[in-house]
Design a protein around this motif. Sequence first.
Motif, short mmCIF file in Angstrom:
data_model
loop_
_atom_site.label_atom_id
_atom_site.label_comp_id
_atom_site.label_asym_id
_atom_site.label_seq_id
_atom_site.Cartn_x
_atom_site.Cartn_y
_atom_site.Cartn_z
N TYR A 1 0.68 -1.15 -0.03
CA TYR A 1 0.01 0.10 -0.14
C TYR A 1 0.99 1.25 -0.03
CZ TYR A 1 1.25 0.10 4.98
OH TYR A 1 1.88 0.11 6.17
N ALA A 2 0.27 2.27 -0.48
CA ALA A 2 0.96 3.64 -0.60
C ALA A 2 0.19 4.40 0.92
CB ALA A 2 0.53 4.54 -1.61
N ILE A 3 0.91 5.21 1.51
CA ILE A 3 0.67 6.13 2.55
C ILE A 3 0.68 7.80 2.32
CG2 ILE A 3 2.56 6.02 3.89
CD1 ILE A 3 0.92 5.09 6.14
N LEU A 4 -0.19 8.34 2.80
CA LEU A 4 -0.11 9.81 2.80
C LEU A 4 0.53 10.53 3.87
CD1 LEU A 4 -0.69 12.34 0.66
CD2 LEU A 4 -2.79 12.43 1.93
N SER A 5 1.48 11.41 3.54
CA SER A 5 1.97 12.48 4.94
C SER A 5 1.70 13.93 4.25
CB SER A 5 3.43 12.41 4.81
OG SER A 5 3.85 13.17 5.89
N HIS A 6 1.13 14.40 4.99
CA HIS A 6 0.79 16.07 4.69
C HIS A 6 0.38 16.63 6.08
CE1 HIS A 6 -3.71 15.17 5.84
NE2 HIS A 6 -3.34 13.95 5.97
N THR A 7 0.24 17.80 5.92
CA THR A 7 -0.17 18.87 7.06
C THR A 7 -1.72 19.11 7.00
OG1 THR A 7 0.39 21.01 5.79
CG2 THR A 7 1.87 19.94 7.28
N TRP A 8 -2.37 18.94 7.92
CA TRP A 8 -3.86 19.06 7.91
C TRP A 8 -4.50 20.26 7.82
CZ3 TRP A 8 -7.32 15.50 11.40
CH2 TRP A 8 -6.93 14.15 11.41
N GLN B 1 -9.46 16.33 -2.25
CA GLN B 1 -8.32 16.14 -3.45
C GLN B 1 -7.02 15.63 -2.86
OE1 GLN B 1 -8.84 17.43 -6.40
NE2 GLN B 1 -11.04 17.71 -5.58
N LYS B 2 -6.63 15.74 -1.60
CA LYS B 2 -5.58 14.77 -1.50
C LYS B 2 -5.80 13.28 -1.35
CE LYS B 2 -5.29 17.33 2.56
NZ LYS B 2 -4.56 17.84 3.77
N ILE B 3 -6.87 13.04 -0.95
CA ILE B 3 -7.16 11.49 -1.15
C ILE B 3 -7.22 10.97 -2.48
CG2 ILE B 3 -8.86 9.95 -0.45
CD1 ILE B 3 -9.68 11.45 1.77
N ARG B 4 -7.76 11.70 -3.44
CA ARG B 4 -8.04 11.25 -4.90
C ARG B 4 -6.58 11.51 -5.29
NH1 ARG B 4 -8.76 14.68 -9.60
NH2 ARG B 4 -10.06 13.65 -11.17
N PHE B 5 -5.52 12.24 -5.09
CA PHE B 5 -4.40 12.37 -5.55
C PHE B 5 -3.61 11.04 -5.18
CE2 PHE B 5 -0.05 13.06 -4.03
CZ PHE B 5 0.73 13.02 -5.26
N CYS B 6 -3.80 10.74 -3.89
CA CYS B 6 -3.04 9.74 -3.44
C CYS B 6 -3.49 8.34 -4.01
CB CYS B 6 -3.15 9.64 -1.97
SG CYS B 6 -2.14 8.43 -0.87
N GLN C 1 -1.96 8.57 -7.76
CA GLN C 1 -0.42 8.32 -7.85
C GLN C 1 -0.25 6.69 -7.38
OE1 GLN C 1 1.76 10.31 -8.67
NE2 GLN C 1 3.06 8.73 -8.83
N ALA C 2 -1.10 6.30 -6.60
CA ALA C 2 -0.88 4.83 -6.04
C ALA C 2 -1.00 3.80 -7.34
CB ALA C 2 -1.58 4.44 -4.88
N LYS C 3 -2.10 4.12 -8.19
CA LYS C 3 -2.60 3.46 -9.08
C LYS C 3 -1.41 3.54 -10.26
CE LYS C 3 -6.19 2.93 -12.87
NZ LYS C 3 -7.29 3.35 -13.48
N ASP C 4 -0.60 4.85 -10.48
CA ASP C 4 0.49 5.05 -11.33
C ASP C 4 1.46 4.10 -10.89
OD1 ASP C 4 -1.08 6.70 -12.87
OD2 ASP C 4 -0.07 8.45 -12.09
N ASP C 5 1.81 3.84 -9.63
CA ASP C 5 2.95 3.05 -9.11
C ASP C 5 2.29 1.48 -8.77
OD1 ASP C 5 4.48 5.38 -8.88
OD2 ASP C 5 3.85 6.05 -7.07
N TRP D 1 -3.27 4.54 2.10
CA TRP D 1 -3.72 4.95 3.74
C TRP D 1 -3.58 6.17 3.90
CZ3 TRP D 1 -2.39 6.93 8.30
CH2 TRP D 1 -3.12 6.39 9.48
N VAL D 2 -4.79 6.95 4.41
CA VAL D 2 -4.72 8.38 4.66
C VAL D 2 -5.03 8.48 6.23
CG1 VAL D 2 -5.37 10.62 4.05
CG2 VAL D 2 -4.85 8.93 2.15
N ASP D 3 -4.46 9.03 6.85
CA ASP D 3 -4.76 9.34 8.40
C ASP D 3 -6.13 9.84 8.57
OD1 ASP D 3 -4.06 11.59 7.73
OD2 ASP D 3 -2.45 12.03 9.16
N THR D 4 -6.69 10.94 7.84
CA THR D 4 -7.65 11.72 8.26
C THR D 4 -9.17 10.77 7.97
OG1 THR D 4 -7.84 12.39 5.71
CG2 THR D 4 -6.91 14.03 7.44
N CYS D 5 -8.87 9.93 7.14
CA CYS D 5 -10.35 9.19 7.13
C CYS D 5 -10.13 7.71 7.27
CB CYS D 5 -10.72 9.48 5.68
SG CYS D 5 -9.46 8.62 4.30
#
Length: 376
Positions: free
Chosen positions: A10-17, A41-46, A49-53, A59-63
Amino acid sequence: EFIGNNIPPYAILSHTWGSKDDEVSFQDIKNNVGKRKLGYQKIRFCGKQAKDDNLAFIWVDTCCIDKTSSAELSEAINSMFQWYQNAKICYAYLSDVSNEISGDESQSVQRQKSALQQSKWFTRGWTLQELLAPASVEFFSKDWERLGNKQYLKQTIHEITKVPLEVLEGAPVSRYSVEERFSWASNRQTARVEDESYCLLGIFDIHMPLIYGEGKEKALKRLQKEVKESQGETAANLSHNIKANNPARDASLSKILRWLAAPDPSVNYQKAFKQRQQDTGLWFLESELYTNWRVDDASSIWLYGIPGCGKTILSSTVLQDILQHCDIKLGQVAAYFYFDFNDVKKQHADLMLRSLVCQLLQQSVEIPTGLDTLSS
């Protein structure tokens, strides 16, 4: 939900809330209303990008954490470092870095460095473990343009964060002292004061219950206690075992101590410590000056002031911190001395040197042959 050995790559997102209203929560996803929020938009991008990879899961911490459940939140925070560590790739989204510095070979390295240095991503407490834990971190601008990965940007990241290059290259954080790891987080902030300690759990490989509302100081004290118990006991036990059951060393040490006849500075320390009010001097321990002195080699601090201004009391705060540090850090010892105009045995430099030698000998595994010979 995947558990144990059945977890797929899996891919994981790091960001500032952003604001609470902008971020997509677990409940928003459950109720199918998350797409209305800016954070989607951050979830959509993640996901894209994961699909491209060639990764099917993100996994996104907010949701992905049900924050209405204190049990789930506690488990997540205690497991966060491991989750980032196990991710195939981490996407670090820098919402305040423009894409104009990416993809343009004519731009200078200095311009990119300046933009990264100003990013709030490098000032947040939680993003420290999100930088250190994953083997692969890809950085993206606010317009989703790739800026480079952790290896490509490691020199710039090192200069911004002071994290050693070896760690950015994959060396385990456990190779570095407790103090140095604390220093990496010294200038970072979190929205909740307790998180200044909770965000470091994985960096010290410890688990502890979360008590939101306990305050910054209590959270830090609990963290320090857990760190000392998990890492300090091993060091203390090793040191004790090395020195124990060595009658020859003990006999030699006793002879040298009698010969040196050094004054005992612990009397002054204990007296000052008893006079100190709770939390006195913590401002100094938290200062950049003191923090840098603790980790730098061959450094010095000179504190001066008129008689009666509080130097002795402040020194007891510093000394307590140093002694606790040496309890945790194997191979490091402390020695100190108080000049005292009320004690004739504490008014001369040669007596200070005798005292320092005695203290170092008492903490040494072996007695130097030269001293043993001189005292005979």
